[in-house]
Design an enzyme around this catalytic site. Structure first.
Site, PDB file in Angstrom:
ATOM      1  N   THR A 104     -24.873 -30.210  14.685  1.00 14.36           N
ATOM      2  CA  THR A 104     -24.639 -30.205  13.237  1.00 14.36           C
ATOM      3  C   THR A 104     -23.908 -28.937  12.796  1.00 14.36           C
ATOM      4  O   THR A 104     -23.559 -28.803  11.629  1.00 14.36           O
ATOM      5  CB  THR A 104     -25.975 -30.261  12.478  1.00 14.36           C
ATOM      6  OG1 THR A 104     -26.800 -29.176  12.917  1.00 14.36           O
ATOM      7  CG2 THR A 104     -26.702 -31.569  12.710  1.00 14.36           C
ATOM      8  N   GLY A 113     -32.015 -30.263  18.651  1.00 11.71           N
ATOM      9  CA  GLY A 113     -32.875 -31.220  19.350  1.00 11.71           C
ATOM     10  C   GLY A 113     -34.186 -30.622  19.818  1.00 11.71           C
ATOM     11  O   GLY A 113     -34.857 -31.199  20.663  1.00 11.71           O
ATOM     12  N   GLU A 161     -36.981 -30.585  18.576  1.00 11.09           N
ATOM     13  CA  GLU A 161     -38.133 -31.464  18.332  1.00 11.09           C
ATOM     14  C   GLU A 161     -38.191 -32.614  19.343  1.00 11.09           C
ATOM     15  O   GLU A 161     -39.105 -33.420  19.317  1.00 11.09           O
ATOM     16  CB  GLU A 161     -38.082 -32.025  16.909  1.00 11.09           C
ATOM     17  CG  GLU A 161     -38.669 -31.089  15.868  1.00 11.09           C
ATOM     18  CD  GLU A 161     -37.840 -29.836  15.657  1.00 11.09           C
ATOM     19  OE1 GLU A 161     -36.609 -29.954  15.537  1.00 11.09           O
ATOM     20  OE2 GLU A 161     -38.414 -28.736  15.654  1.00 11.09           O
ATOM     21  N   TRP A 198     -28.494 -24.304  16.300  1.00  5.60           N
ATOM     22  CA  TRP A 198     -27.880 -25.237  15.347  1.00  5.60           C
ATOM     23  C   TRP A 198     -27.178 -24.554  14.173  1.00  5.60           C
ATOM     24  O   TRP A 198     -26.911 -25.191  13.156  1.00  5.60           O
ATOM     25  CB  TRP A 198     -28.876 -26.304  14.890  1.00  5.60           C
ATOM     26  CG  TRP A 198     -30.273 -25.897  14.545  1.00  5.60           C
ATOM     27  CD1 TRP A 198     -31.325 -25.761  15.407  1.00  5.60           C
ATOM     28  CD2 TRP A 198     -30.801 -25.641  13.241  1.00  5.60           C
ATOM     29  NE1 TRP A 198     -32.472 -25.430  14.724  1.00  5.60           N
ATOM     30  CE2 TRP A 198     -32.187 -25.351  13.400  1.00  5.60           C
ATOM     31  CE3 TRP A 198     -30.256 -25.631  11.959  1.00  5.60           C
ATOM     32  CZ2 TRP A 198     -33.018 -25.050  12.325  1.00  5.60           C
ATOM     33  CZ3 TRP A 198     -31.086 -25.336  10.879  1.00  5.60           C
ATOM     34  CH2 TRP A 198     -32.440 -25.048  11.079  1.00  5.60           C
ATOM     35  N   ASP A 218     -43.260 -22.984  14.005  1.00  7.30           N
ATOM     36  CA  ASP A 218     -41.961 -23.635  13.780  1.00  7.30           C
ATOM     37  C   ASP A 218     -40.992 -22.692  13.076  1.00  7.30           C
ATOM     38  O   ASP A 218     -40.150 -23.114  12.295  1.00  7.30           O
ATOM     39  CB  ASP A 218     -42.116 -24.940  12.975  1.00  7.30           C
ATOM     40  CG  ASP A 218     -40.795 -25.703  12.847  1.00  7.30           C
ATOM     41  OD1 ASP A 218     -39.971 -25.611  13.769  1.00  7.30           O
ATOM     42  OD2 ASP A 218     -40.590 -26.377  11.817  1.00  7.30           O
ATOM     43  N   ASP A 224     -38.077 -21.276  13.515  1.00  9.75           N
ATOM     44  CA  ASP A 224     -36.750 -21.123  14.111  1.00  9.75           C
ATOM     45  C   ASP A 224     -36.118 -19.826  13.621  1.00  9.75           C
ATOM     46  O   ASP A 224     -36.255 -19.487  12.452  1.00  9.75           O
ATOM     47  CB  ASP A 224     -35.825 -22.242  13.601  1.00  9.75           C
ATOM     48  CG  ASP A 224     -35.977 -23.547  14.342  1.00  9.75           C
ATOM     49  OD1 ASP A 224     -35.659 -23.564  15.527  1.00  9.75           O
ATOM     50  OD2 ASP A 224     -36.377 -24.530  13.714  1.00  9.75           O
ATOM     51  N   ARG A 279     -36.921 -16.266   9.481  1.00  9.33           N
ATOM     52  CA  ARG A 279     -37.789 -17.346   8.997  1.00  9.33           C
ATOM     53  C   ARG A 279     -39.240 -16.872   9.048  1.00  9.33           C
ATOM     54  O   ARG A 279     -40.100 -17.366   8.321  1.00  9.33           O
ATOM     55  CB  ARG A 279     -37.565 -18.586   9.885  1.00  9.33           C
ATOM     56  CG  ARG A 279     -38.155 -19.856   9.319  1.00  9.33           C
ATOM     57  CD  ARG A 279     -37.380 -21.075   9.768  1.00  9.33           C
ATOM     58  NE  ARG A 279     -38.216 -22.258   9.897  1.00  9.33           N
ATOM     59  CZ  ARG A 279     -37.770 -23.464  10.256  1.00  9.33           C
ATOM     60  NH1 ARG A 279     -36.479 -23.626  10.542  1.00  9.33           N
ATOM     61  NH2 ARG A 279     -38.571 -24.492  10.344  1.00  9.33           N
ATOM     62  N   TRP A 338     -32.923 -24.091  -1.588  1.00 10.33           N
ATOM     63  CA  TRP A 338     -32.207 -24.356  -0.334  1.00 10.33           C
ATOM     64  C   TRP A 338     -30.724 -24.040  -0.533  1.00 10.33           C
ATOM     65  O   TRP A 338     -29.859 -24.731   0.027  1.00 10.33           O
ATOM     66  CB  TRP A 338     -32.403 -25.807   0.107  1.00 10.33           C
ATOM     67  CG  TRP A 338     -33.763 -26.044   0.670  1.00 10.33           C
ATOM     68  CD1 TRP A 338     -34.904 -26.314  -0.029  1.00 10.33           C
ATOM     69  CD2 TRP A 338     -34.158 -25.996   2.043  1.00 10.33           C
ATOM     70  NE1 TRP A 338     -35.976 -26.434   0.826  1.00 10.33           N
ATOM     71  CE2 TRP A 338     -35.544 -26.259   2.106  1.00 10.33           C
ATOM     72  CE3 TRP A 338     -33.475 -25.763   3.242  1.00 10.33           C
ATOM     73  CZ2 TRP A 338     -36.260 -26.284   3.311  1.00 10.33           C
ATOM     74  CZ3 TRP A 338     -34.187 -25.797   4.435  1.00 10.33           C
ATOM     75  CH2 TRP A 338     -35.556 -26.052   4.454  1.00 10.33           C
TER      76      TRP A 338
END
Lengths: 187, 596
Positions: free
Chosen positions: B187, B203, B205, B253, B313, B315, B340, B489
């Site tokens: 992406t 990917g 996950e 990503w 999680d 990232d 994060r 966001w």
């Protein structure tokens, strides 16, 4: 499986026109037994991720327990049709008294099978919300009614889930007819 | 263009590139900027002209800064829409308008690229890659094309990189770097330097093993591939046990940043997979890290792991922004990253490519790190806020972190570093026993239903959750903050006009703030929520601001999680539209010229 292996080794460079080759390989793959849609007489089986599979027995399914993810298997050749993820189905036991007529006709003894592919964007519908009695897609929160032939109860999906009509033979779950509509979604 | 001409263009495109279609209006335009398309070079990417926006964050350093100042803090209240353009796609639009001498390229979900006249909004060509119908991924988006020479590069969701002719949109070549059926997808916007187009894979996950590939810009040949998880025997492999490295995630990503003088790219990496730390004991290098790679060879020159054996999680895929700053009186060739994990990290990039920890400071509520080693930057954890298999706990910030993927910005004029943040937000999460991995299937170890309802509100959430923060790096202090009621966001653009542009909220507002003070100066309510990178460019003496609206992906998922735990339902319509703005004094003339 050959297609999968082909793509795994495909750190490939495709010149102009080679994309057409990829497309033809995809078409050819879709005709292979492991990618063909479920056929009447297929058994529904659970894969364990190591290439092993076992048939689902109807008696192991508990009323409104979380759905079981399964693939159809050709009982003669033993080929499991997991070459296409559009063949993935959800199997569970419902209360027959709450089913509409279509759902009842496509089920036996409360056992139903639905396509696990969301009709919105193609995610796996892999949750059942017990208090709402609905299938739930985690990607965009679409919900479907398993008692009403997969009807949409909450968008963004607009089309019902495909149903796979089944019957029970010797406690095994057997495909009775092809999907009620094409599984999958439109991009 | 007549139907006959349009049909003719389509026929030619199909004959050459059957897996795609390209239609063009180029021949009909009297003044077509494609006629004098300027090839993009290393030198131009390293020193972009003010009127252009040649890569997704504007420059190699990742500043998301335009020096243009025709639109400025004194006149931004006269900013008006001058044209808009429907992309025809739903889902999350995240890519900026990328502009080269009057030619704009936008990418959209579903692997589409549209070339437009950057002044008039006239479509020049459109490309859409055909994707296997069975392919789906968790993040159906694209974060922008790459430009180099006379080509346009798109990293597609089937894990293939496509090169297009910038003038026609026809495919020149395609190179697949991974297998989408095994859970890999792309992406990100490509990073391009020294003839290499660099892309990484998503990917995490699905139990993938992350990597970054460099592809020859001209031929499509793969030049190198560097995994973000070392194989047994390689340096760092001692931080993994058993076969966990094979499915350990550390996806890539987001495009890296790049120091052309050093020839080194800096990439952030995703969390380890599956999510629960006990499934992969050890530090798990190089997950949750920044890695420094030689762009010619792919050799790992250095790294810094922000936190080890991730459990939240978190990232850390955003690459550090390259900024030279002063710290305690010492000038530092720096790297700055709003993690994060809720800490603002300042690092030093050394001459040999290694990365030295400098400092870390909390920028949102964080209750996991008990300490940070002042020399190495290694944190210690509070076990009460560290989830595991069969162990559910609460932790702050939430699994979406203090800042997720939306890029920060740096303005050399104000000297401030801007962060789109989530404050007052925590999670409750724990793991369950995992079955064996199945190729292309989710491999997380946390029930989906729990992920969807993970949000827990901290004190202060009733006031606001979204923030834009401005930090003075020299002083190590936050100097202002702008609050947004719920989520933010919104990637940030800052300009030489002392402005900051951003959207990101579920009220669909795109706003301009005074970059020096955070005061709101202008706003526009779009058709959908805005999660795309804004950009700025100029053509024929007019400065433009542009941004794609189009709500989806994680913003939409967070909205779902909010609706699940709060007493409301929020409707944010979907549908991609590119909005372009200029000063009112320019608007009528522009629209007249475009429609004449």
């Amino acid at each position: 499986m050959e297609r999968r292996n082909f793509l795994k080794s495909c750190a490939c460079v495709a010149a102009i026109g080679t994309t057409a080759g990829l497309a033809s390989k995809a078409d050819a793959a879709s005709k292979k037994p492991d990618s063909q849609r479920p056929k009447p007489g297929d058994l529904l089986v659970i894969e364990d991720g190591h290439g092993n599979a076992r048939p689902i027995s109807a008696s192991e399914l508990v009323l409104e327990a979380q759905q079981v993810m399964a693939f159809p298997q050709d009982p003669e050749s033993g080929v499991i049709r997991s070459g296409s993820r559009f063949n993935k189905v959800m199997v569970m036991r419902l209360d027959p008294a709450l089913m509409d007529e279509t759902t009842k006709n496509n089920s036996e003894d409360g056992v139903v099978a639905y396509s696990a592919i969301c009709t919105h964007q193609g995610c796996d519908v892999n949750s059942f919300v017990a208090d709402k009695k609905e299938f739930f897609c985690f990607c965009h929160y679409s919900r479907f009614n398993p008692y009403a032939a997969g009807d949409v109860t909450n968008g963004p999906a607009t089309r019902r889930l495909a149903m796979l009509p089944i019957k029970i033979v010797d406690d095994l779950i057997v495909v009775k007819e092809e999907f009620t509509r094409s599984p999958g979604y439109k991009k | 263009m007549s139907f006959a001409k349009r049909f003719g263009a389509l026929t030619v495109a199909v004959a050459i590139a059957p897996a795609a279609f390209a239609v063009g209006g180029a021949a009909a335009a009297k003044s077509n900027p494609l006629d004098k398309y300027s090839p993009v070079t290393d030198s131009r990417l390293a020193n972009p002209e003010p009127e252009n926006w040649l890569q997704w964050r504007g420059n190699y350093q990742g500043w998301t800064y335009s020096p243009l100042d025709q639109i400025n803090a004194d006149n931004v209240d006269e900013l008006v829409p001058v044209w808009s353009y429907s992309t025809g796609e739903l889902e999350g639009h995240q890519a900026p308008p990328i502009v080269n001498d009057g030619v704009m390229f936008i990418s959209t979900p579903n692997n589409q690229v549209i070339a437009l006249n950057a002044e008039t909004g006239k479509e020049l060509w459109r490309y859409k890659k055909e994707i296997p119908e069975e392919l789906f991924q968790l993040h159906p988006t694209n974060r922008g094309v790459g430009l180099y020479g006379d080509k346009v590069y798109l990293a597609a969701t089937d894990a293939c990189l496509v090169a297009l002719d910038a003038k026609t949109g026809e495919e020149a070549w395609e190179t697949c770097v991974a297998d989408w059926q095994d859970g890999y997808y792309m992406t990100l916007s490509p990073l391009i330097a020294k003839g290499n187009v660099m892309v990484g894979v998503s990917g995490g996950e699905y139990g993938i093993r992350g990597h970054i590939s460099a592809v020859d810009a001209e031929t499509g040949e793969i030049k190198w591939k560097t995994h973000t998880i070392p194989a047994p025997g390689e340096p760092g492999s001692e931080t993994w046990k058993g076969d966990a490295w094979k499915t350990g995630g550390a996806s890539v990503w987001i495009a890296g940043t790049y120091d052309p003088d050093m020839g080194i790219a800096f990439y952030g990496t995703g969390n380890g997979g599956p999510w629960m730390p006990d499934t992969r004991p050890g530090d798990n290098l190089y997950a949750n890290s920044v890695v420094a790679l030689d762009v010619k060879t792919g050799e790992l020159k250095g790294y810094h792991q922000y936190h080890w054996n991730d459990a939240w999680d978190w990232d850390e895929v955003s690459p550090p922004v390259i900024i030279d700053y002063e710290h305690k009186g010492k000038k530092i060739k720096g790297l700055v990253h709003a993690g994060r994990n809720g800490y603002l990290w300042t690092l030093e990039r050394k001459k040999d490519g290694s990365i030295q920890f400098v400092d870390a400071e909390k920028y949102v509520k964080q209750n996991v790190f008990k300490s940070i080693d002042p020399k190495t930057g290694r944190p210690t954890y509070d076990p009460a806020h560290t989830p595991g298999t069969g162990k559910t706990v609460t932790f702050c910030p939430s699994l979406w972190g203090g800042k997720d993927w939306p890029p920060e910005a740096y303005n050399p004029k104000t000297g401030l570093f801007y962060i789109p943040a989530h404050e007052n937000l925590c999670s409750e999460m724990g793991g369950v026993e995992l079955g064996p991995r199945k190729s292309g299937e989710l491999y997380i170890g946390v029930p989906i239903a729990d992920i969807l309802t993970n949000i827990r509100l901290a004190e202060g959430a009733e006031d606001h959750i979204g923030e834009i923060q401005a930090w003075d790096l020299k002083a190590g202090k936050k100097v202002w903050q702008f609050n947004i009621k719920e989520m933010n966001w919104g990637p940030i653009l800052t300009t030489g006009g002392n402005l900051l542009f951003s959207g990101g909220s579920n009220d669909r507002v795109f706003r301009a703030l005074d970059a020096r003070t955070g005061k709101k100066l202008w706003q526009f309510r779009a058709n959908s929520g805005i999660t795309a990178v804004p950009s700025s460019w100029s053509v024929n003496g007019t400065q433009f601001i542009g941004v794609q609206a189009g709500w989806g992906v994680d913003a939409q998922r967070m909205q779902g999680a909010f609706d699940a735990v709060m007493d409301h339902t929020t409707v944010v319509p979907q549908g991609g539209v590119l909005h372009v703005f200029a000063l009112k004094s320019k608007a009528d003339k522009l629209i007249d010229a475009a429609t004449r």
